[in-house]
Design an enzyme around this catalytic site. Structure first.
Site, PDB file in Angstrom:
ATOM      1  NE  ARG A  27     -15.486  69.786 -67.894  1.00  0.00           N
ATOM      2  CZ  ARG A  27     -14.445  69.682 -68.712  1.00  0.00           C
ATOM      3  NH1 ARG A  27     -13.539  68.772 -68.493  1.00  0.00           N
ATOM      4  NH2 ARG A  27     -14.324  70.475 -69.740  1.00  0.00           N
ATOM      5  CD1 TRP A  73     -16.396  77.685 -61.961  1.00  0.00           C
ATOM      6  CD2 TRP A  73     -16.182  78.923 -63.796  1.00  0.00           C
ATOM      7  NE1 TRP A  73     -15.540  78.710 -61.686  1.00  0.00           N
ATOM      8  CE2 TRP A  73     -15.390  79.494 -62.791  1.00  0.00           C
ATOM      9  CE3 TRP A  73     -16.215  79.545 -65.053  1.00  0.00           C
ATOM     10  CZ2 TRP A  73     -14.630  80.642 -62.981  1.00  0.00           C
ATOM     11  CZ3 TRP A  73     -15.463  80.703 -65.244  1.00  0.00           C
ATOM     12  CH2 TRP A  73     -14.684  81.231 -64.211  1.00  0.00           C
ATOM     13  CG  ASN A  99     -17.493  73.449 -71.299  1.00  0.00           C
ATOM     14  OD1 ASN A  99     -17.227  74.515 -70.737  1.00  0.00           O
ATOM     15  ND2 ASN A  99     -16.584  72.523 -71.533  1.00  0.00           N
ATOM     16  N   GLY A 100     -18.544  76.513 -72.563  1.00  0.00           N
ATOM     17  CA  GLY A 100     -17.775  77.430 -73.408  1.00  0.00           C
ATOM     18  C   GLY A 100     -18.375  78.830 -73.333  1.00  0.00           C
ATOM     19  CD  GLU A 489       1.373  74.631 -56.729  1.00  0.00           C
ATOM     20  OE1 GLU A 489       1.155  75.620 -57.455  1.00  0.00           O
ATOM     21  OE2 GLU A 489       0.550  73.714 -56.596  1.00  0.00           O
ATOM     22  CE  LYS A 493      -2.635  73.754 -54.911  1.00  0.00           C
ATOM     23  NZ  LYS A 493      -2.064  73.756 -56.190  1.00  0.00           N
ATOM     24  CD  GLU A 496      -5.522  76.425 -56.107  1.00  0.00           C
ATOM     25  OE1 GLU A 496      -5.840  76.344 -57.287  1.00  0.00           O
ATOM     26  OE2 GLU A 496      -4.752  75.614 -55.565  1.00  0.00           O
ATOM     27  CE  LYS A 611      -7.918  69.037 -61.606  1.00  0.00           C
ATOM     28  NZ  LYS A 611      -6.949  69.611 -60.696  1.00  0.00           N
TER      29      LYS A 611
HETATM   30  C1  G6P Z   1      -7.228  75.852 -62.916  1.00  0.00           C
HETATM   31  C2  G6P Z   1      -7.013  74.750 -61.887  1.00  0.00           C
HETATM   32  C3  G6P Z   1      -5.537  74.694 -61.502  1.00  0.00           C
HETATM   33  C4  G6P Z   1      -4.677  74.519 -62.735  1.00  0.00           C
HETATM   34  C5  G6P Z   1      -4.955  75.593 -63.792  1.00  0.00           C
HETATM   35  C6  G6P Z   1      -4.282  75.272 -65.114  1.00  0.00           C
HETATM   36  O1  G6P Z   1      -7.026  77.089 -62.344  1.00  0.00           O
HETATM   37  O2  G6P Z   1      -7.811  74.977 -60.734  1.00  0.00           O
HETATM   38  O3  G6P Z   1      -5.331  73.611 -60.615  1.00  0.00           O
HETATM   39  O4  G6P Z   1      -3.330  74.590 -62.368  1.00  0.00           O
HETATM   40  O5  G6P Z   1      -6.359  75.660 -64.049  1.00  0.00           O
HETATM   41  O6  G6P Z   1      -4.846  74.104 -65.629  1.00  0.00           O
HETATM   42  P1  G6P Z   1      -4.135  73.073 -66.576  1.00  0.00           P
HETATM   43  O7  G6P Z   1      -5.153  71.982 -66.758  1.00  0.00           O
HETATM   44  O8  G6P Z   1      -3.862  73.807 -67.859  1.00  0.00           O
HETATM   45  O9  G6P Z   1      -2.914  72.592 -65.915  1.00  0.00           O
END
Ligand code: G6P
Length: 616
Positions: A27, A73, A99-100, A489, A493, A496, A611
């Site tokens: 996170r 983050w 968080n927020g 996609e 990848k 990222e 994430k």
């Molecule tokens: C972030 C993650 C991605 C994910 C996206 C949407 O950017 O790094 O891997 O696809 O959020 O997240 P979700 O949990 O809504 O699929």
């Protein structure tokens, strides 16, 4: 984004907190910190990862059976020691982790500055710590003493934005206060001990009884029990749930990285996602989670899919599937765009929100907007009990299991599996598909996990190709039809986790711009499995070749035509072309993974990413 852990009980809190923070590091990993209560607060924090914090703690007094920890983050303020959580209020009365985002923090801050408050960080969280303290002390000075939790309640009523919070107070040092609005918080209930966390992963080692806090909930937790109220001070009844998550699901189990483990888990994840829903022998398909709304779904005049990141790419595959199988017009939109552009939503439109975490702030807000406009809003989520399944009237869980690598892999294929089943079920019901087509698709989908296993067995070949192209600075991914979203996609990848610039494009669009970039240094990854546009993609490959681009083609097993043109080919088994995304994405995941490993990148924790994006 940002991970929160709290503990009160008989154990040494530090051990629980550090272990929990490591589980939540997906996170965010800009900074980490812990705080313990006792005669006075002990707060230790630093820029960097939880392992850096652990180093720092070696010679510190970390004794105590109550405490809290945070992995950050960064939103407000750079990742520095000062901006790391926990934050203490100016007069030392409260310590908080958050968080927020506190959206009105600037206004609150200037008000507090006028009251003499000084700030040690640039964060919105410190503003909240000071606001709570100000409310608490101000009322004391006025002779109306307010309890710590009531001061928290008053302050939170003044706040705009989202929060998951844990708070400790000097004047009530044996209690933890937890509060939620918009950002997730779970409380684990053990024997004489309580755990608080952003998700259940830090908790499952100790207990499987949990309470998911609702928005506006405030919990006061001590050794004598838990008291749950809301922002209006109305008592709430805790709803205790049992979670079914095993420890080995969140361990690496011998894999070097979570991402690799999760790529390899895809056959299992897809089988688990269709298990009990799709039956090969009896040609049966039923999505129990949609039962209550199914008659409305098959009558829908329009489908809108909303999502972010990789889930949005799954949504694009969904658009092709829905239009082909159901003939219902389908649009896909980034949740962040949808929510701010006043979209036309008609009563009875079907809105499908896709999210691995079930917590993405933009997707949640888009759901709320669609609900208000009268749409039928359903979800496709991976995390059981997360916010999106609770906000939607029906939905289907992907059973991919916890996804910890920041770059999403198995969540994507599980989402596409659910979308395929949804489109098939609606298509069967509204005659978009003939019975024969439907039955053939059942067989095709059923066979996908075995075919992915076959692709995974070629990983050494993919690794060799990765070594050849690892030093590129740019790359292009091309696909047509169902494989265009896969191109997007694949490019995502690579960006990222290896920090190589990559773009995904519909192959035919290449001549409208990207072709200008092609030279011998540019790897062009072409998705070229056999389908009705095969001849067209062969022509696109020729166009790249004529400009000396280095071609890596993903082809159907036994293809000889492209083998002669491409520099490298990766074979995938033959499948129905509507299901080809489930196969062709796998070599792209592996290619990015190995390139990132060759470049020495931190695959599971790529820079700047996280994430469960609970901020806009
Ligand atoms: C972030 C993650 C991605 C994910 C996206 C949407 O950017 O790094 O891997 O696809 O959020 O997240 P979700 O949990 O809504 O699929």
């Amino acid at each position: 984004m940002c991970g929160i852990v709290g503990y009160i009980g008989k154990r040494q809190a530090c051990e629980v907190l550090i272990k929990g923070l490591k589980r939540l590091e997906y996170r965010g990993y800009d900074s980490a910190g812990v705080a313990f209560s006792g005669d006075s607060f002990r707060i230790y924090k630093c820029k960097g990862k939880v392992s850096d914090l652990e180093e720092q703690l070696k010679d510190k007094n970390i004794n105590g059976c109550m405490g809290m920890g945070h992995t950050r983050w960064a939103t407000h303020g750079e990742p520095t020691n000062n901006n790391a959580h926990p934050h203490q209020s100016m007069n030392g009365k409260f310590v908080i982790i958050h968080n927020g985002i506190i959206e009105n923090y600037a206004k609150l801050k200037s008000g507090l500055e006028k009251e003499g408050y000084k700030f040690a960080s640039e964060t919105d969280t410190e503003v909240l710590a000071n606001l709570i303290e100000y409310v608490y002390l101000h009322n004391q000075n006025n002779g109306d003493s307010l309890s710590c939790v009531d001061a928290v309640r008053v302050a939170l009523n003044m706040v705009e934005g989202a929060y998951g919070l844990v708070i400790m107070s000097e004047d009530n040092p044996e209690k933890l206060i937890a509060a939620r609005k918009g950002s997730p918080l779970v409380i684990g209930i053990g024997r004489g001990e309580y755990f608080i966390a952003s998700d259940a992963t830090p908790i499952i080692e100790y207990t499987n009884s949990v309470i998911y806090l609702n928005d506006d909930d405030i919990a006061v937790i001590g050794l004598d029990g838990l008291n749950l109220t809301n922002l209006k001070k109305v008592k709430q009844i805790p709803n205790i749930k049992k979670i079914d998550l095993k420890l080995d699901e969140i361990e690496k189990n011998g894999f070097e990285h979570y991402m690799l483990k999760e790529i390899y888990e895809q056959p299992r994840a897809i089988r688990d996602t269709y298990r009990g829903r799709l039956n090969f022998e009896s040609k049966y398909l039923k999505l129990g989670g949609l039962h209550n709304v199914f008659s409305e779904l098959k009558e829908a005049k329009r489908i809108m899919i909303i999502a972010c990141g990789t889930s949005w790419h799954a949504g694009l595959v969904g658009e092709y599937l829905f239009e082909e199988f159901t003939r219902i017009p389908t649009e896909v939109e980034y949740a962040s765009e949808f929510r701010y552009r006043n979209p036309v939503i008609n009563k009875g439109d079907l809105v499908i929100a896709i999210s691995q975490s079930g917590e993405t702030a933009d997707t949640l807000a888009a759901i709320q907007l669609a609900k208000k406009a009268g749409a039928i809003v359903i979800g496709i989520c991976n995390v059981v009990g997360s916010s999106i399944p609770r906000e939607t009237i029906a939905g289907v869980y992907t059973h991919a299991g916890p996804e910890i690598g920041v770059a999403s892999t198995k969540a994507f294929t599980a989402q596409v599996t659910v979308l395929t089943m949804m489109a098939m079920a609606i298509g069967q019901a509204n005659q978009g598909l003939t019975e024969k087509e439907f039955e053939d698709l059942i067989g095709e989908l059923y066979a996908i996990p075995d075919k992915i296993e076959k692709i995974l067995n070629t990983s050494n070949h993919i690794k060799d190709i990765a070594e050849k192209i690892k030093d590129s600075t740019n790359s292009l991914y091309l696909g047509r039809g169902y494989l265009f979203p896969v191109a997007l996609e694949g490019a995502l990848k690579l960006k990222e986790i290896s920090y190589i610039h990559a773009e995904g494009y519909p192959a035919a669009e290449m001549k409208h711009g990207p072709i200008a970039l092609i030279d011998e240094k540019m790897p062009v990854i072409v998705l070229a499995t056999k389908d009705h546009s095969y001849d067209k993609i062969v022509s696109n490959i020729q166009e790249v070749k004529a400009r000396k681009g280095c071609i890596i083609a993903i082809v159907t097993e036994g293809d000889t035509t492209i083998k002669e043109m491409a520099d490298y080919v990766i074979e995938v088994p033959q499948s129905d072309f509507a299901l080809a995304p489930l196969l062709t994405v796998v070599p792209l995941q592996l290619l990015s993974y190995y390139i990132a490993v060759y470049r020495g990148c931190n695959v599971d924790q790529p820079r700047n990413l996280a994430k469960s994006v609970t901020v806009e």
